[in-house]
Design a protein around this motif. Structure first.
Motif, mmCIF file in Angstrom:
data_model
loop_
_atom_site.group_PDB
_atom_site.id
_atom_site.type_symbol
_atom_site.label_atom_id
_atom_site.label_comp_id
_atom_site.label_asym_id
_atom_site.label_seq_id
_atom_site.Cartn_x
_atom_site.Cartn_y
_atom_site.Cartn_z
ATOM 1 N N ASN A 103 0.846 -1.190 0.000
ATOM 2 C CA ASN A 103 0.000 0.000 0.000
ATOM 3 C C ASN A 103 0.889 1.250 0.000
ATOM 4 O O ASN A 103 0.546 2.267 0.574
ATOM 5 C CB ASN A 103 -0.886 -0.037 1.247
ATOM 6 N N LEU A 149 -11.054 9.883 -4.786
ATOM 7 C CA LEU A 149 -11.858 9.227 -3.763
ATOM 8 C C LEU A 149 -13.308 9.701 -3.850
ATOM 9 O O LEU A 149 -13.595 10.744 -4.440
ATOM 10 C CB LEU A 149 -11.261 9.536 -2.389
ATOM 11 N N PRO A 150 -14.213 8.956 -3.232
ATOM 12 C CA PRO A 150 -15.633 9.258 -3.363
ATOM 13 C C PRO A 150 -15.964 10.732 -3.072
ATOM 14 O O PRO A 150 -15.579 11.261 -2.021
ATOM 15 C CB PRO A 150 -16.287 8.343 -2.329
ATOM 16 N N PHE A 159 -7.176 7.111 6.953
ATOM 17 C CA PHE A 159 -7.980 5.911 6.737
ATOM 18 C C PHE A 159 -7.758 4.976 7.902
ATOM 19 O O PHE A 159 -6.630 4.745 8.307
ATOM 20 C CB PHE A 159 -7.570 5.225 5.432
ATOM 21 N N ARG A 160 -8.860 4.401 8.386
ATOM 22 C CA ARG A 160 -8.720 3.589 9.591
ATOM 23 C C ARG A 160 -7.787 2.399 9.380
ATOM 24 O O ARG A 160 -7.106 1.959 10.293
ATOM 25 C CB ARG A 160 -10.073 3.141 10.131
ATOM 26 N N HIS A 161 -7.725 1.892 8.131
ATOM 27 C CA HIS A 161 -6.862 0.729 7.908
ATOM 28 C C HIS A 161 -5.379 1.077 8.018
ATOM 29 O O HIS A 161 -4.543 0.198 8.131
ATOM 30 C CB HIS A 161 -7.156 0.084 6.549
ATOM 31 N N GLU A 203 -19.451 6.006 1.034
ATOM 32 C CA GLU A 203 -18.299 6.840 1.382
ATOM 33 C C GLU A 203 -16.997 6.073 1.194
ATOM 34 O O GLU A 203 -15.929 6.658 1.064
ATOM 35 C CB GLU A 203 -18.379 7.303 2.847
ATOM 36 N N LEU A 251 -8.112 2.835 -3.045
ATOM 37 C CA LEU A 251 -6.805 3.496 -3.012
ATOM 38 C C LEU A 251 -5.822 2.785 -3.938
ATOM 39 O O LEU A 251 -5.069 3.419 -4.676
ATOM 40 C CB LEU A 251 -6.258 3.526 -1.582
ATOM 41 N N GLU A 253 -12.091 0.678 0.939
ATOM 42 C CA GLU A 253 -11.197 1.843 0.891
ATOM 43 C C GLU A 253 -9.824 1.458 0.361
ATOM 44 O O GLU A 253 -9.226 2.175 -0.446
ATOM 45 C CB GLU A 253 -11.051 2.474 2.284
ATOM 46 N N ARG A 254 -9.349 0.304 0.798
ATOM 47 C CA ARG A 254 -8.022 -0.123 0.346
ATOM 48 C C ARG A 254 -8.032 -0.457 -1.140
ATOM 49 O O ARG A 254 -7.087 -0.145 -1.866
ATOM 50 C CB ARG A 254 -7.562 -1.337 1.156
ATOM 51 N N LEU A 274 -17.923 17.043 3.672
ATOM 52 C CA LEU A 274 -16.979 15.984 3.287
ATOM 53 C C LEU A 274 -15.694 16.610 2.742
ATOM 54 O O LEU A 274 -14.582 16.245 3.136
ATOM 55 C CB LEU A 274 -17.611 15.071 2.237
ATOM 56 N N TYR A 332 -15.840 -2.111 4.787
ATOM 57 C CA TYR A 332 -15.546 -0.697 4.589
ATOM 58 C C TYR A 332 -14.052 -0.493 4.312
ATOM 59 O O TYR A 332 -13.663 0.151 3.345
ATOM 60 C CB TYR A 332 -15.987 0.048 5.851
ATOM 61 N N SER A 333 -13.226 -1.076 5.150
ATOM 62 C CA SER A 333 -11.785 -0.865 4.985
ATOM 63 C C SER A 333 -11.243 -1.585 3.756
ATOM 64 O O SER A 333 -10.358 -1.076 3.078
ATOM 65 C CB SER A 333 -11.021 -1.310 6.241
ATOM 66 N N LYS A 350 -15.999 10.382 8.414
ATOM 67 C CA LYS A 350 -15.119 11.365 7.813
ATOM 68 C C LYS A 350 -14.901 12.567 8.712
ATOM 69 O O LYS A 350 -15.391 13.670 8.456
ATOM 70 C CB LYS A 350 -15.634 11.768 6.419
#
Lengths: 751, 447, 324
Positions: A599, C43-44, B82-84, C295, C238, C234-235, B241, C230-231, B287
């Motif tokens: 990543n 991104l969204p 990002f939370r990840h 989102e 990205l 997002e990953r 946002l 969700y994650s 967000k």
């Protein structure tokens, strides 16, 4: 390419193009250029002409330029004294032949002369009508079969041209193909006799329902299977008419078809075969013809000659079986085994089941007997696929609860098989046998230990069933991507056992030497493992010959095999690229790969250092290595060790701090066999830096560490390394090390 | 650039004095680098080292606390977009607004409702965090008495007024509770800053647009107030946002100090209905908001919102766990099927959903695998024969079922033999590998 | 003087592929319009940063027979049409669906086995009843999926239907059917970035062009693992924007199915008072699951309740305001 074949193919091509032109002239004269030309129930005009030239032939008039194009592909027949590479010219001739053949069939349809009527065979009912051959496969059937060919339920199709040695052989060949779910297309004749006649005489039902399609008794009708192949590419490959190269490549790589030429091969057959070869379809003949072995146009061999009477076998039926086997092998068709033929249930649910002494019918290996497992690679031609042989008596004579010796020898071959995969495959034997209900398997190599329960034996489970299991599993997914052929020998005969035991031990030894000799410098590629990214998204294991995965489950060879088996999986080759720093083990390839696959969060990585950009840690590591600055060295804690360490952190605390895909200078998760590698933190001083190590490691790998100590030139090094039995704090560690004169104390500072 | 554990170690005294609570300086350094320890715990660190470490350790988004005691709310201190990338650390405070124009009993009722509301989710108590009192009347006394009433709930407060006089009156009634003063604007910032300093209360700064906001923040900081919360003036879905993303990126990626503070949002002002307000509040949770002030309070909307907040702010590095023990589905009898699985929430949910959906009353044992799934748990030794046997013995399930047949997940079929050794008298049967095949399995299960 | 605030604008090297669902008459089908999703270059909803050509779209899920196991709330919401997939599809279109997802069942309403012929007839009727592009999912059993989907693929030839779901253990036949009849597929994997990517590669390897594949990384419902879905989304997004080509597929997720499986949506009785009004909460459960996923990058959301659909569409409208 053989001059002989080229000559005859080119001659055949010239003749058929001429024949087509004559026929067209006549038809034009009699019926006019606007006469409609169509194949029934298909929407691809004349598909081969459409596919290879982009011409949409709808009338007789449209055929004229198509044939002119065929003519332009013709070359003069090579003269004896001339030596040129014939392949291209013969292949051009082949393509010209196909165009001409399809034109002829188009004209014949316009004239109402196709499909072919077969008098005297009232049982013949096809899509072409009662008493008629089939003609082109219609679009509905094309899609239905096409889906099965694409999704793999049907392995491929066989185009049989000519006539078999006897009716009996004809039936056997077709049955063998049917059994494997292979579509059978029939055409051609030898001296007026066709395999279609032979099958009809024997009462074999032909048609869409039986997957056996009679196209016609002349060679020209072989154009229909090739039309089918072309339309597959147009329908399933999304190609357009005129994309000749793409269509041919699509067929080469995705349509598993071959031509089986039965009986004498004439010029037109050679010319048509040359056309088939352009599609990547190999030709296997049961007569003596020159072979074209070097591969290129087809995926494997182009032309194989297997004179029927020379095929090994007790009778014609067995010879027919072998012939079909060879065809399948040449085209690389994968056939799966649906169910393992053994008398007990089979499945991973039985993997962990135990066979206790009281329930045991017999055991192999253990204290009272020997059991040997040995898998070796062979040239596929030396193997008889599916052969399972027992050498010596079965266990019926052994008393209940007794023991006997057994050797399990698995020989495999395949185009993608490599010698290096032997141990990887051999290790699967454990899982394969264990999944049988009533069979317990422990160990490996010559220390295997297998038990069979009374219940399984009562149900008829015998030694040969080991063979059935191993054969079926190695020929099943995913292993069949490297195993094309396999045979299994079970040995109980003492003499044979002795022989194999020696051979196997020699092989084990060779493998050990090979693994020891596999160095990072000796290979061009490392492998990645990203299996753990589901919970550690930035973790990328870089696995090299001298550094296995930190979970201990994957070494370089495993990864190599895994990549061969599953090319899109988590183990990808990483080209080393440029060496940026040999000391710490930094290469441009792994740096780039790790950056892209983490990543974009891990920018640098080294292979041999704990201090400089060490590898990330996922959470599965067998051991944690952590710097002890006070002692100028490192400690190694194994997963099995719950005790407090001199760093003041337990294994599980460290897993929490350092896991999850983080890169932490000074800390590193490793597989335990990396500890014994000469490259173990070699940039930071190597194994001599180890000042503390969980006793579990010392006790489970004494020999390995002894060898490391020798290598490092400090034979009693292991005794100078503290463990949790003597030292659990850093305060205790220093005096202990001084007392034992640990070499790390005199090494350059780590920090 | 964050310092590594080794960098930090070099700055520490290296005496292994243990006064920080860790046995070695290295352990402490590693914990510091992982942000699992505070530098203040080391009594001997030099000023010079402290300065270096502090510079590296200053959170890019300031931690702001409102309220005192058990129910105080801490927001900010976030480190990722990002939370990840790591985790979101401090869930935004969910506040409900009352106004001083409402009758006192209405205010009290609403305040009680919010204070008393609590809903259970995987063994956690989820609650709203506090109340926002708005000086809609324009009267200082009405504002003060409304604040006085809601203060009794003990919940953290946001005081909303643009009038420093009214604010002062309200602060007098809420002394010692560290409420958030909302808000300093272009007009009143000097007076509001004074109040914030005097009452040691955090201060919200309101300005429309980023540049005016930055300008105002600089002034307020110049006046000596550091505990700030920002309101850039946006109210809708799209502008919030975009603006919140800008601010978060500036704070984290550019280390832009003037915007390194938690954000406050008022979803009700950008929505046409309570549902829409809740949806927008959901966006703010995901967000980048630090406080979300709601107009409406309705359990049917509060529960999903609280759950979303819990989910988004779960540490992705530490799986959610359910409490180990015996779970009952339908009303299981002593001869009902008995299954076992791990306490990783996703594993548990998939199994529980299927067992419940099957309609067959069953017992489910949940072993403490420390939040690992079946295969991972098995590989890590957290869901092995030993652990399963212990779960069977320690939960008392043996008294509740008459049979001795335990079904283990298909993925750990390999444990069956070992388990029969560990659990004498028990028959171990191997269930399906996938939870979705459980109903079919349960249908043919026999004791 | 105030500091000049420089708005950070991320430069992305990749973008999501555009995928068009459905085909109009001009495009070889019979849909009144086709729907294109994907194409995102940021991104969204961050319009200021890159092009976002298409908003997220909502597919309403209908079934070929009354889904008895569904929550009574859903059965009530579709009461008049629930026994007739054609009428249901029409109603769904009226209630704001951008797309219709038709799920085929194992058995028909009479409890008899569903057959290719029956499935074809259902598809024919649904196609006639609505002009929206269609997604058709099988009952979720390997053999039955293959049998029915191959048949309906033929029936709907030319319509650019999305066939689903392709999973690692069963994708080849569905992909082959899509190849044969010009359709698209839904590629579903269990909440993992690499698995999502891998299945896309495998499907693409069979010859299906990437602009005919939707990526379905699965999700949990609110409270049931949504944070994983969700994650992962997002990953994936990205990775796509960073230029990883095999993740550059539009994302389909099924918040409806997931949310309505949760006790919070399904059950009326025996639940804590703190959960509030059943219907309101149930609808919000689906809505919040969906809006959170938007989102995170969802392009197509499959939903069930008309009121949730209305709420989510409203939210999308409000987010779909391009600056300047």
């Amino acid at each position: 390419m053989s001059r002989f074949i080229a000559t005859r193919a080119i001659r055949g091509a010239n003749r058929i193009v001429q024949e087509a032109e004559d026929l067209l002239e006549k038809a034009l004269a009699e019926h006019g250029p606007d006469t409609k030309v169509t194949f029934p129930n298909t929407a691809y005009y004349l598909p081969v002409i459409l596919g290879l030239t982009g011409r949409e032939v709808a009338t007789l008039g449209d055929l004229k330029p198509a044939l002119a194009q065929a003519g332009s592909l013709l070359h003069p027949v090579p003269r004896d004294q001339l030596w040129t590479p014939y392949l291209g010219e013969a292949l051009d001739g082949g393509v010209a032949t196909l165009l001409a053949e399809e034109a002829i069939m188009g004209i014949k349809y316009a004239l109402g002369e196709q499909p072919e009527r077969l008098d005297g065979y009232p049982d013949l009912v096809t899509a072409g009508g009662e008493g008629y051959c089939n003609g082109p496969i219609d679009d509905v059937q094309l899609r239905a079969w096409g889906i099965q060919l694409v999704d793999g339920r049907m392995p491929g199709f066989a185009a049989i041209v000519g006539a078999a040695k006897s009716n009996e052989v004809a039936v056997k060949i077709v049955r063998e193909l049917q059994m494997r779910n292979i579509l059978v297309f029939l055409c051609g004749n030898v001296n007026g006799r066709s395999i279609i006649h032979q099958l009809l005489e024997e009462g074999v039902e032909l048609g869409y329902d039986t997957y056996i399609i009679p196209f016609g008794t002349d060679t020209i009708s072989a154009i229909y299977p090739l039309g089918f192949a072309t339309r597959s590419a147009l329908t399933f490959g999304g190609m357009k008419g005129g994309q000749a190269r793409e269509i041919l490549l699509y067929n080469k790589f995705r349509v598993f078809a071959f031509v089986l030429a039965l009986g004498e091969v004439d010029d037109l057959k050679y010319a048509t075969a040359a056309g088939a070869i352009s599609y990547g379809f190999p030709v296997i003949a049961d007569t003596v013809i020159p072979e074209i072995l070097p591969t290129g146009i087809t995926q494997y061999e182009h032309v194989i000659s297997m004179p029927f009477d020379d095929i090994e076998g007790q009778d014609d039926l067995e010879r027919a079986e072998r012939l079909v086997q060879k065809c399948i092998e040449v085209r690389g068709v994968k056939v799966k085994i649906a169910e393992i033929p053994i008398p007990v249930p089979y499945g991973s649910a039985f993997e962990g089941e135990r066979v206790r002494k009281d329930d045991m019918r017999i055991e192999f290996g253990g204290k009272k007997a020997r059991a040997l497992e040995y898998l070796l690679m062979r040239d596929p031609d030396e193997l008889e696929d599916g052969k399972i042989e027992l050498v010596g008596p079965d266990f019926d004579e052994v008393e209940e609860g007794g023991a006997m010796d057994v050797g399990i020898v698995v020989e495999v071959g395949g185009r993608k098989m490599q010698k290096d995969f032997e141990p990887v495959l051999e290790r699967q034997i454990h899982y394969f046998l264990n999944a049988a209900f009533g069979v317990q398997h422990i160990g490996q190599r010559d220390i295997a230990w297998i038990r069979i329960s009374k219940m399984a034996a009562d149900k008829g489970f015998r030694l040969k069933h080991f063979g059935e299991i191993l054969y079926a599993r190695f020929k099943g997914e995913p292993w069949n991507s490297i195993v094309d052929k396999a045979q299994v020998t079970l040995i109980t005969d003492p003499e044979e056992m002795k022989k194999w035991l020696e051979a196997a031990r020699e092989a084990y030894n060779e493998r050990n030497v090979r693994v020891a000799g596999l160095t990072d410098d000796a290979v061009e590629e490392f492998y990645s493992c990203t299996l753990c990214q589901s919970f550690a998204p930035t973790h990328v294991c870089v696995i090299s010959p001298e550094r296995l995965g930190l979970c201990g489950a994957y070494n370089w060879l495993d990864c190599k095999a895994a990549n061969q088996i599953n090319p899109t999986g988590p183990n990808q080759p990483i080209s080393k690229g440029e060496c940026l720093d040999p000391e710490v083990g930094r290469w441009s390839g792994p740096e780039e790969f790790v950056y892209q696959h983490s990543n974009q969060s891990v920018e640098h990585v080294t292979m041999y250092s704990i201090m400089t950009d060490p590898m990330t840690a996922c959470g599965c590591f067998e051991c944690m290595v952590l710097v002890i600055p006070e002692a100028n060295g490192v400690m190694i804690v194994s997963r099995e060790d719950p005790s407090m360490t001199p760093a003041g952190l337990t294994f599980s605390t460290m897993a929490g701090i350092f896991g999850g895909g983080l890169q932490t200078p000074g800390a590193m998760g490793v597989g335990k066999y990396y500890l014994t590698s000469p490259k173990f933190i070699s940039a930071d001083g190597g194994f001599k830096r180890v000042v503390w190590m969980s006793s579990f490691l010392k006790e489970t790998m004494p020999e390995e560490f002894k060898a490391v100590a020798e290598r490092e030139g400090v034979p009693d090094l292991i005794d100078r390394i503290a463990d949790e039995r003597s030292v659990t704090t850093v305060e205790e560690l220093l005096p202990w090390l001084e007392e034992h004169d640990h070499p790390a104390l005199k090494m350059p500072p780590m920090l | 650039m964050a310092l590594t554990g080794l960098d930090i170690y070099k700055l520490l005294p290296k005496t292994n004095c243990k006064e920080c609570g860790y046995p070695t300086c290295l352990a402490f350094a590693m914990k510091l680098a992982a942000k699992q320890a505070e530098l203040a715990a080391c009594p001997y660190v030099t000023e010079e080292a402290k300065a270096q470490l502090a510079a590296a350790a200053v959170p890019p988004i300031r931690l702001v606390t409102i309220g005192r005691g058990e129910r105080k709310v801490e927001v900010g201190n976030e480190t990722v977009l990002f939370r990840h990338d790591k985790s979101f650390f401090h869930p935004p405070g969910l506040m409900v607004r009352v106004t001083d124009t409402q009758p006192i009993d209405v205010i009290e009722k609403r305040a009680r409702e919010v204070a008393d509301y609590s809903v259970e989710y995987v063994g956690l108590e989820l609650r709203f965090d506090g109340l926002a009192v708005e000086n809609a009347s324009g009267e200082a006394s009405a504002f003060a008495s409304a604040v006085e009433r809601v203060r009794e709930t003990g919940l953290p407060l946001i005081l909303i007024s643009s009038d420093p006089g009214a604010m002062e009156a309200a602060l007098a009634k809420s002394d010692g509770t560290s409420p958030l003063i909302y808000a300093a604007d272009e007009e009143n910032w000097e007076a509001m800053s004074e109040l914030a300093k005097r009452h040691q209360a955090p201060l919200a700064v309101l300005a429309s647009g980023l540049e005016p906001l930055v300008e105002l923040v600089e002034k307020v900081r110049g006046a000596g107030v550091e505990d700030l919360v920002l309101d850039p003036g946006c109210r809708g879905f799209d502008d919030c946002l975009v603006t919140f993303t800008h601010i978060r990126r500036l704070a984290l990626q550019k280390n832009f100090r003037p915007l390194g503070f938690p954000l406050i949002a008022f979803p009700g002002e950008g929505a046409n209905s309570p549902e829409e307000e809740a949806i927008l509040a959901g966006q703010h949770i995901a967000k980048y908001a630090g406080f979300v002030v709601m107009e409406d309070f309705d359990p049917a909307l509060a529960y999903p919102l609280l759950t979303l907040r819990q989910n988004i702010y779960t540490d992705p590095r530490e799986p959610i766990q359910v409490t180990p023990g015996i779970y009952e589905f339908g009303k299981p009898a002593s001869d009902s099927p008995l299954l076992i699985t791990t306490n990783f929430s996703i594993t548990y949910f998939s199994v529980a959903n299927e067992v419940e959906g099957s309609g067959i009353p069953s017992w489910l044992l949940v072993a403490d695998s420390e939040g690992l799934s079946v295969l991972t748990g098995w590989a890590a030794g957290k869901f092995d024969a030993d652990k399963i046997a212990k779960t069977v013995k320690s939960t008392g399930i043996e008294e509740r079922v008459s049979h001795r047949k335990l079904t283990i997940p298909g993925a750990v079929a390999v444990l069956s033999g070992e388990l029969e050794d560990e659990l004498p008298g028990w028959e171990i049967s191997v269930g399906p590998r996938e939870a979705v095949d459980l109903p079919a399995y349960l249908k043919i299960w026999k004791p | 003087m105030a500091e000049k605030v420089e708005i950070p604008v991320q430069k992305w090297s990749g973008r999501v592929r555009e995928v068009t669902l459905g085909a109009t008459k001009e495009e070889g089908g019979t849909r009144t319009r086709s729907v294109t999703v994907g194409g995102e270059a940021t991104l969204p909803f961050l319009h200021f940063e890159g092009e976002l050509p298409h908003p997220p779209r909502i597919a309403i899920e209908i079934q070929d027979k009354k889904p008895e196991e569904w929550s009574p709330l859903l059965l009530k919401a579709w009461e008049e049409v629930i026994d007739d997939p054609a009428a249901w599809a029409k109603k769904a279109e009226e209630r704001g669906a951008d797309l219709i997802l038709l799920r085929l069942s194992l058995d028909d309403a009479q409890g008899e086995e569903n057959t290719p012929e029956k499935a074809k007839s259902t598809v024919r009727r649904v196609l006639a009843a609505t002009g929206l592009p269609l997604l058709i999912f099988g009952p979720g059993q390997v053999d039955k999926d293959n049998e029915l989907l191959v048949a309906v693929a033929e029936e709907a030839a030319g319509e650019r239907v999305v066939l689903g779901v392709c999973e690692e253990k069963n994708y080849r036949t569905i992909v082959a059917a899509a190849l044969a009849h010009g359709h698209l597929v839904d590629s579903r994997t269990p909440m993992d970035v690499n698995l999502a990517k891998q299945l896309i590669i495998l499907i693409h390897d069979m010859g299906l062009p990437l602009d005919r594949i939707l990526m379905d990384p699965s999700t949990g419902a609110l409270g049931y693992g949504i944070e994983y879905g969700y994650s992962v989304m997002e990953r994936l997004r990205l990775a796509a924007l960073h230029g990883d080509t095999m993740t550059q597929q539009p994302i389909l997720v099924t918040p409806g199915e997931e949310a309505w499986r949760a006790k919070e949506a399904k059950v009326e009785e025996g639940i804590p008072e703190a959960w509030g009004d059943w219907e309101e909460r149930a609808i919000m459960w689906e809505t919040m699951t969906a809006t959170a996923l938007i989102e995170a990058g969802a392009d197509v959301m499959v939903m069930r309740h008309p009121e949730s659909v209305r709420l989510v569409k409203e939210a999308i409208d409000k987010l779909w305001v391009k600056e300047g």
